[in-house]
Scaffold this active site. Structure first.
Site, PDB file in Angstrom:
ATOM      1  N   GLU A 160      21.619  37.300  34.532  1.00 60.70           N
ATOM      2  CA  GLU A 160      20.815  38.601  34.666  1.00 60.70           C
ATOM      3  C   GLU A 160      21.066  39.386  33.134  1.00 60.70           C
ATOM      4  OE1 GLU A 160      22.201  39.705  39.140  1.00 60.70           O
ATOM      5  OE2 GLU A 160      22.131  41.204  37.555  1.00 60.70           O
TER       6      GLU A 160
ATOM      7  N   CYS B  78      20.831  45.660  28.841  1.00 57.36           N
ATOM      8  CA  CYS B  78      22.078  45.204  29.231  1.00 57.36           C
ATOM      9  C   CYS B  78      22.409  43.710  29.296  1.00 57.36           C
ATOM     10  CB  CYS B  78      22.370  45.859  30.477  1.00 57.36           C
ATOM     11  SG  CYS B  78      23.820  45.643  31.239  1.00 57.36           S
TER      12      CYS B  78
ATOM     13  N   CYS C 206      32.194  35.995  36.722  1.00 61.25           N
ATOM     14  CA  CYS C 206      33.237  36.914  36.001  1.00 61.25           C
ATOM     15  C   CYS C 206      34.362  36.797  36.882  1.00 61.25           C
ATOM     16  CB  CYS C 206      32.803  38.465  36.112  1.00 61.25           C
ATOM     17  SG  CYS C 206      33.911  39.482  35.453  1.00 61.25           S
TER      18      CYS C 206
ATOM     19  N   CYS D 159      36.878  42.789  40.188  1.00 63.92           N
ATOM     20  CA  CYS D 159      36.910  44.376  40.653  1.00 63.92           C
ATOM     21  C   CYS D 159      36.308  44.196  41.872  1.00 63.92           C
ATOM     22  CB  CYS D 159      36.149  45.031  39.740  1.00 63.92           C
ATOM     23  SG  CYS D 159      36.884  45.087  38.035  1.00 63.92           S
TER      24      CYS D 159
ATOM     25  N   CYS E  87      32.483  45.434  42.633  1.00 68.25           N
ATOM     26  CA  CYS E  87      31.454  44.712  41.751  1.00 68.25           C
ATOM     27  C   CYS E  87      30.793  43.546  42.458  1.00 68.25           C
ATOM     28  CB  CYS E  87      32.020  44.506  40.455  1.00 68.25           C
ATOM     29  SG  CYS E  87      30.874  43.890  39.291  1.00 68.25           S
TER      30      CYS E  87
ATOM     31  N   GLY F 130      30.052  39.664  33.470  1.00 66.75           N
ATOM     32  CA  GLY F 130      31.281  39.139  32.736  1.00 66.75           C
ATOM     33  C   GLY F 130      31.954  40.322  31.939  1.00 66.75           C
ATOM     34  N   GLU F 131      33.094  39.941  31.448  1.00 65.15           N
ATOM     35  CA  GLU F 131      33.972  40.841  30.807  1.00 65.15           C
ATOM     36  C   GLU F 131      33.961  40.298  29.004  1.00 65.15           C
ATOM     37  OE1 GLU F 131      35.649  43.501  30.881  1.00 65.15           O
ATOM     38  OE2 GLU F 131      36.261  43.076  28.580  1.00 65.15           O
TER      39      GLU F 131
ATOM     40  N   SER G 237      31.312  47.428  26.770  1.00 63.09           N
ATOM     41  CA  SER G 237      32.082  47.968  27.996  1.00 63.09           C
ATOM     42  C   SER G 237      33.231  46.963  28.431  1.00 63.09           C
ATOM     43  CB  SER G 237      31.283  48.422  29.113  1.00 63.09           C
ATOM     44  OG  SER G 237      31.947  48.913  30.205  1.00 63.09           O
TER      45      SER G 237
ATOM     46  N   SER H 263      35.759  51.020  31.437  1.00 59.90           N
ATOM     47  CA  SER H 263      35.305  51.009  32.811  1.00 59.90           C
ATOM     48  C   SER H 263      36.863  51.498  33.714  1.00 59.90           C
ATOM     49  CB  SER H 263      35.145  49.663  33.552  1.00 59.90           C
ATOM     50  OG  SER H 263      33.742  49.374  32.896  1.00 59.90           O
ATOM     51  N   LEU H 264      37.013  53.061  33.755  1.00 60.21           N
ATOM     52  CA  LEU H 264      38.372  53.336  34.202  1.00 60.21           C
ATOM     53  C   LEU H 264      38.541  53.365  35.749  1.00 60.21           C
ATOM     54  CD1 LEU H 264      40.988  54.441  32.554  1.00 60.21           C
ATOM     55  CD2 LEU H 264      40.123  56.758  33.311  1.00 60.21           C
ATOM     56  N   HIS H 265      37.308  54.089  36.478  1.00 63.12           N
ATOM     57  CA  HIS H 265      37.183  54.273  37.885  1.00 63.12           C
ATOM     58  C   HIS H 265      38.282  54.688  38.652  1.00 63.12           C
ATOM     59  CE1 HIS H 265      33.685  52.179  36.381  1.00 63.12           C
ATOM     60  NE2 HIS H 265      34.198  50.934  36.518  1.00 63.12           N
TER      61      HIS H 265
ATOM     62  N   ASN I 206      26.473  51.699  43.235  1.00 63.36           N
ATOM     63  CA  ASN I 206      25.229  51.110  43.717  1.00 63.36           C
ATOM     64  C   ASN I 206      25.753  50.270  44.849  1.00 63.36           C
ATOM     65  OD1 ASN I 206      22.551  51.102  42.908  1.00 63.36           O
ATOM     66  ND2 ASN I 206      23.270  50.687  40.920  1.00 63.36           N
TER      67      ASN I 206
ATOM     68  N   CYS J  15      25.211  45.557  39.281  1.00 65.76           N
ATOM     69  CA  CYS J  15      25.628  44.234  38.183  1.00 65.76           C
ATOM     70  C   CYS J  15      25.833  43.092  39.146  1.00 65.76           C
ATOM     71  CB  CYS J  15      27.078  44.703  37.804  1.00 65.76           C
ATOM     72  SG  CYS J  15      27.028  46.183  36.925  1.00 65.76           S
TER      73      CYS J  15
HETATM   74  N1  SAH Z   1      33.184  43.879  32.435  1.00 65.10           N
HETATM   75  C1  SAH Z   1      32.931  44.849  31.866  1.00 65.10           C
HETATM   76  C2  SAH Z   1      31.292  45.183  31.584  1.00 65.10           C
HETATM   77  C3  SAH Z   1      30.568  44.723  32.918  1.00 65.10           C
HETATM   78  S1  SAH Z   1      30.357  45.878  34.178  1.00 65.10           S
HETATM   79  C4  SAH Z   1      33.339  46.148  32.369  1.00 65.10           C
HETATM   80  O1  SAH Z   1      34.041  46.091  33.420  1.00 65.10           O
HETATM   81  O2  SAH Z   1      33.049  47.322  31.817  1.00 65.10           O
HETATM   82  C5  SAH Z   1      29.435  47.326  33.584  1.00 65.10           C
HETATM   83  C6  SAH Z   1      29.522  48.687  34.295  1.00 65.10           C
HETATM   84  O3  SAH Z   1      28.978  48.517  35.628  1.00 65.10           O
HETATM   85  C7  SAH Z   1      31.303  48.820  34.599  1.00 65.10           C
HETATM   86  O4  SAH Z   1      31.718  49.889  34.315  1.00 65.10           O
HETATM   87  C8  SAH Z   1      31.354  48.364  36.052  1.00 65.10           C
HETATM   88  O5  SAH Z   1      32.588  48.945  36.687  1.00 65.10           O
HETATM   89  C9  SAH Z   1      30.163  48.983  36.537  1.00 65.10           C
HETATM   90  N2  SAH Z   1      29.660  48.511  37.899  1.00 65.10           N
HETATM   91  C10 SAH Z   1      30.096  47.284  38.559  1.00 65.10           C
HETATM   92  N3  SAH Z   1      29.310  47.325  39.583  1.00 65.10           N
HETATM   93  C11 SAH Z   1      28.874  48.491  39.871  1.00 65.10           C
HETATM   94  C12 SAH Z   1      28.127  48.960  41.073  1.00 65.10           C
HETATM   95  N4  SAH Z   1      28.043  48.229  42.189  1.00 65.10           N
HETATM   96  N5  SAH Z   1      27.615  50.117  40.949  1.00 65.10           N
HETATM   97  C13 SAH Z   1      27.724  50.922  39.982  1.00 65.10           C
HETATM   98  N6  SAH Z   1      28.319  50.477  38.833  1.00 65.10           N
HETATM   99  C14 SAH Z   1      29.049  49.176  38.793  1.00 65.10           C
END
Ligand code: SAH
Length: 340
Positions: free
Chosen positions: A90, A103, A110, A114, A117, A157-158, A189, A212-214, A288, A331
């Protein structure tokens, strides 16, 4: 066959030397490829026929098949591309007041796992090659006839799990005679691969970093991000501090707000404590929702209260404007739907 879109200027010069050609041709080739966007080397008018024959024999101007395209009412467009080996990726185009961003996806699937995700629903099959990342931008420009001004490496992907290819990619898209995407207009990221954050601190381009801290505590972060078990928050924060001191650049902290999980006032205070004194900017992201995952988006009130609390604690914070929520924008959603 070599993939021309995977060649940095240095690699191209080396190639030219290896065939006894003048290295200055490298810049000319780059201009033809990225400025004139040639579809065939025959379109080049300022080089000898014999030389073009060699280029045609050695290099391929790759392309992807467009499998599906989803257009959102806010201008976001999601593309599903098929790679030459049949894998699907994508790529997302977003429209902003300051320009257009893409993007970029860095891996097929991946492995970071997480919990919220959709990308991780499919395990990593392989890294993308450098040219496959560059080609995502070229394909979007080709299909939309727009000039891309910004790039976020936040697709599937990371990126730091495919570090070498991503670094080559950044050099290629930044090169002044090529796509010329300003380093400050590029953001990579990561979910927190600490060893690569140290490596990235020494990177020669002024590219931005997002983390991506979260979650504000190991206890919470361990529940949603397996990477935290390898690199817990103390180590991550230490690496971020090192990066900021080394580069003098502000780091973006991404924080998805998940209902009743990490969106409480206590969490906001813990986050403020964790980030205290760091030159960061917090980007709060509305979640999302993903059908296969149990997490829910925070309520609007909770999101605003969280935002206000961080403000009160003097953090730089924004609540991300949502884009593409009507088109499987989360994503990996489009790809994972297609693979079903
Ligand atoms: N692996 C990298 C880059 C890809 S994810 C990373 O983790 O940063 C890009 C961003 O989208 C990350 O912050 C991820 O946590 C976030 N993300 C993943 N799924 C999501 C979702 N369903 N809604 C909102 N953000 C999401």
């Amino acid at each position: 066959m070599k993939h021309i879109y995977g060649y940095t200027i240095e690699a191209l010069k080396e190639y030219l030397l290896s065939i006894q050609e003048k290295p200055f041709r490298a810049n000319q080739i780059i201009e033809w490829v990225y400025r004139h966007k040639i579809q065939s080397f025959d379109e080049i008018t300022n080089m000898k026929k014999e030389f073009l024959q060699i280029l045609k024999k050695d290099f391929i101007l790759d392309t992807f098949d467009l499998i599906q395209q989803q257009n959102s009412s806010d201008g976001t467009i999601k593309f599903l591309f098929q790679l030459q080996d049949g894998n699907l990726i994508e790529t997302v185009l977003m429209k902003h007041i300051y320009g257009y961003s893409v993007c970029v996806t860095t891996e097929v699937g991946c492995n970071m796992g997480c919990a919220f995700c959709a990308s991780g629903l499919k395990k990593k099959i392989r890294n993308l090659e450098t040219y496959e990342m560059v080609l995502q931008i070229l394909m979007v420009e080709h299909l939309t006839k727009l000039k891309i001004t910004h790039v976020v490496v936040m697709g599937i992907g990371e990126p730091f799990d495919n570090y070498e290819n991503v670094v080559q990619f950044l050099h290629i898209i930044n090169y002044p005679l090529g796509l010329e995407i300003g380093a400050r207009h590029i953001t990579v990221s990561t979910c927190g691969l600490v060893d690569k954050i140290y490596a990235y601190s020494d990177f020669d381009l002024q590219v931005n970093l997002a983390i991506s801290l979260h979650a504000p505590t190991n206890e919470l972060r361990n529940q949603i991000m397996p990477i935290n078990k390898a690199y817990p928050l103390e180590e991550l924060i230490k690496a971020i501090r090192y990066y900021i001191n080394k580069t003098n650049r502000r780091v973006t902290i991404e924080y998805i707000l998940l209902r009743d999980f990490n969106d409480t006032k206590a969490c906001a205070n813990q986050l403020a404590d964790l980030l205290h004194g760091l030159n960061v900017y917090v980007n709060l992201i509305p979640y999302n929702e993903v059908k296969e995952k149990p997490y829910q988006r925070s309520s609007l009130e909770a999101m605003h209260a969280f935002y206000d609390q961080l403000k009160k604690r003097s953090l730089n914070v924004t609540l991300r404007r949502e884009q593409g929520s009507d088109i499987d924008a989360a994503c990996g959603q489009l790809r994972s739907k297609h693979l079903k």
